[in-house]
Enzyme design. Sequence first.
Site, PDB file in Angstrom:
ATOM      1  N   SER A   1       0.867  -1.177   0.000  1.00  0.00           N
ATOM      2  CA  SER A   1       0.000   0.000   0.000  1.00  0.00           C
ATOM      3  C   SER A   1       0.907   1.231   0.000  1.00  0.00           C
ATOM      4  O   SER A   1       1.819   1.330   0.816  1.00  0.00           O
ATOM      5  CB  SER A   1      -0.856   0.021   1.266  1.00  0.00           C
ATOM      6  OG  SER A   1      -1.534  -1.208   1.397  1.00  0.00           O
TER       7      SER A   1
ATOM      8  N   CYS B   1      -6.961  -0.972   7.475  1.00  0.00           N
ATOM      9  CA  CYS B   1      -5.836  -1.521   6.725  1.00  0.00           C
ATOM     10  C   CYS B   1      -4.944  -2.339   7.646  1.00  0.00           C
ATOM     11  O   CYS B   1      -4.671  -1.950   8.781  1.00  0.00           O
ATOM     12  CB  CYS B   1      -5.018  -0.389   6.086  1.00  0.00           C
ATOM     13  SG  CYS B   1      -3.611  -1.016   5.140  1.00  0.00           S
TER      14      CYS B   1
ATOM     15  N   ASP C   1      -8.334  -2.578   3.192  1.00  0.00           N
ATOM     16  CA  ASP C   1      -7.138  -2.932   2.426  1.00  0.00           C
ATOM     17  C   ASP C   1      -6.382  -3.871   3.363  1.00  0.00           C
ATOM     18  O   ASP C   1      -5.593  -3.440   4.185  1.00  0.00           O
ATOM     19  CB  ASP C   1      -6.324  -1.659   2.125  1.00  0.00           C
ATOM     20  CG  ASP C   1      -5.023  -1.954   1.386  1.00  0.00           C
ATOM     21  OD1 ASP C   1      -4.766  -3.132   1.078  1.00  0.00           O
ATOM     22  OD2 ASP C   1      -4.255  -1.007   1.144  1.00  0.00           O
TER      23      ASP C   1
ATOM     24  N   TRP D   1      -4.593  -7.864   4.374  1.00  0.00           N
ATOM     25  CA  TRP D   1      -3.836  -9.012   3.855  1.00  0.00           C
ATOM     26  C   TRP D   1      -3.680 -10.039   4.965  1.00  0.00           C
ATOM     27  O   TRP D   1      -3.871  -9.730   6.141  1.00  0.00           O
ATOM     28  CB  TRP D   1      -2.466  -8.558   3.349  1.00  0.00           C
ATOM     29  CG  TRP D   1      -1.676  -7.793   4.361  1.00  0.00           C
ATOM     30  CD1 TRP D   1      -0.906  -8.311   5.364  1.00  0.00           C
ATOM     31  CD2 TRP D   1      -1.591  -6.368   4.496  1.00  0.00           C
ATOM     32  NE1 TRP D   1      -0.346  -7.295   6.098  1.00  0.00           N
ATOM     33  CE2 TRP D   1      -0.735  -6.093   5.588  1.00  0.00           C
ATOM     34  CE3 TRP D   1      -2.134  -5.293   3.794  1.00  0.00           C
ATOM     35  CZ2 TRP D   1      -0.422  -4.794   5.996  1.00  0.00           C
ATOM     36  CZ3 TRP D   1      -1.815  -4.000   4.201  1.00  0.00           C
ATOM     37  CH2 TRP D   1      -0.973  -3.769   5.295  1.00  0.00           C
TER      38      TRP D   1
END
Length: 635
Positions: free
Chosen positions: A415, A587, A632, A634
């Site tokens: 990012s 995020c 966002d 992961w």
Amino acid sequence: MGCVFSLPEDRRDAAERAPTTRETSFIEKMKKTGKNIIVFYGSQTGTGEEFANRLSKDAQRYGMKGMSADPEEYEMGELSRLSEIKNSLAIFCMATYGEGDPTDNAQDFYDWLQENDGENLSGLNYTVFALGNKTYEHYNAMGVYVDKRLEELGAMRIFDLGLGDDDGNLEEDFVSWREQFWPAVCEHFGVEALGDDSSIRQYELKEHTDLNMNKVYTGEIGRLKSFEVQKPPFDSKNPFLAAVTVNRRLNKAGNRHLMHLELDITGSKIRYESGDHVAVFPTNDSALVNKLGQILGVDLDVVISLNNLDEESNKKHPFPCPTSYRTALTHYLDITQPPRTNVLYELAQYASDPKDQETMRKMASSSPEGKARYHSWVQGASRNILAILEDMPSLKPPIDHLCELLPRLQARYYSIASSSKVHTNSISICAVVVEYETLTGRMNKGVATNWLKNKLVSDNSQKSTVPMYIRKSQFRLPFKATNPVIMIGPGTGIAPFMGFIQERGWLKEQGKEVGETVMFFGCRHKNEDYIYQEELEEAEKNGVLTQLNVAFSRDQEQKMYVQHLMKTNKEVIWKLIHSDNAHIYVCGDAKNMAKDVQTALHEIGEELGGMTRAQATDYIKKLMTKGRYSQDVWS
């Protein structure tokens, strides 16, 4: 969600190499080459493509002929014509990316499926294997959609949808599904399952002795010499070499290494927005590459080509050729992830000890003890190919077959931690170096983060460079600057918010009215890994950040995380969301943090919105569909 500048299948590079026009009709190609099975893949990190290749190779074992295909390269409207081919079958290996989105290469196919209601696919036999990750909100959304949509359009599902979970054991899910899938196919078409177990080579080796070195690939992704003569537009097939202008350690103490890098994109015509991702192409550690050469007793500087035995295939080589083994193992092949079962299966024949052969074949089988052994000996112990060769001394595969089997080394996404309004010609990355000891006592190092860590800034003309391109994302600041934003990002999850904060500051300087900007950040210890502390406190002082909340998880008895701080500030949060039209951004870690944050918001909705848990859950879901809750994350 294609990358910037990625023109629809802009293939000049391929055209420069091959003057013939690319065959976009998969039906004509299948007829010409006598294929009856086509395996389409939607793949972002290469696994979907890998599975598709394995299935098309399997077809041969069962007396059929298969080809794998990138939907972006073919006219998908031809699916209705597949019935022209006897005993034909289309298999779809579809990965889901981001927030339930198709992968870049399957975007056009997805659009086609959505737009063509009148399509009649009644002659199409199909099956779908989906690749996803349960920690994400939209688990396997793309595979599930393709499976359902093809049926709606009249196609015939000949085997159940397979669901692969990368949070559990994707390889095992695939092997189990495939084990039941082929017998079902044989039964459907009334063919006998030969189940030929011999190894099937896809490429043949050609060694070059007198080749002009200007014709040899040295790490380029697409066009030969593209790193020497750079031509825009830059994308995944033509990355830009950005010079590293800053590389500093962010944490003041502790044994981890958190870092901030800045990449110079001057003159590249690359544009980015806050919230986008930068993709970088890393290289493997030369020490690992050298050890592989030693253990296999090979001169790594021999120049070779691996040429596809199927001359009609669009994929002439598994990686750019001609090149040297050293370049292939450094730039093109993934040598650090534990090998998948098909690699073990194919390599077993090269073990001189029959016991080792048996162990390897067993680990690649679907028997419970074989699966358990693979799970513990390969995955659990994080054994990469080098560790396997070291721990199985009788295994001596030819290096060309190994290179054929190893997956491609993939680009890594980060990012972006800057705003192009403030830094037009520079992109910031914030990352933590991955390094851990495995159960066998080896030190495993993350490929990309260790490579980035060593990209030192030099004063002389030899600049450290990073091959990169931009991938557009949906993670965007509100269109109206007056909308409040709530940003939740512990650890390196703060990255996109550094860009958001810069941008809100810039808007303020332009004299724009900017809504409330609230940050929830978390780290372990205030005086160790409170990264970007100066910048955050400065933004708070200037009124760009209207509220800065930081959770130091390990500075007190009770662990304190971002979701705990959210509960402490529940009144502020609820007012911003419910009355002031705030946008929420999360995020970082998908597995725990993103879920805990969602749960905290559900609880706040219950407490302050007078809702039931079901209503609160629905309320937050609606924020997502309206684009007011973006993630966002992961795993």
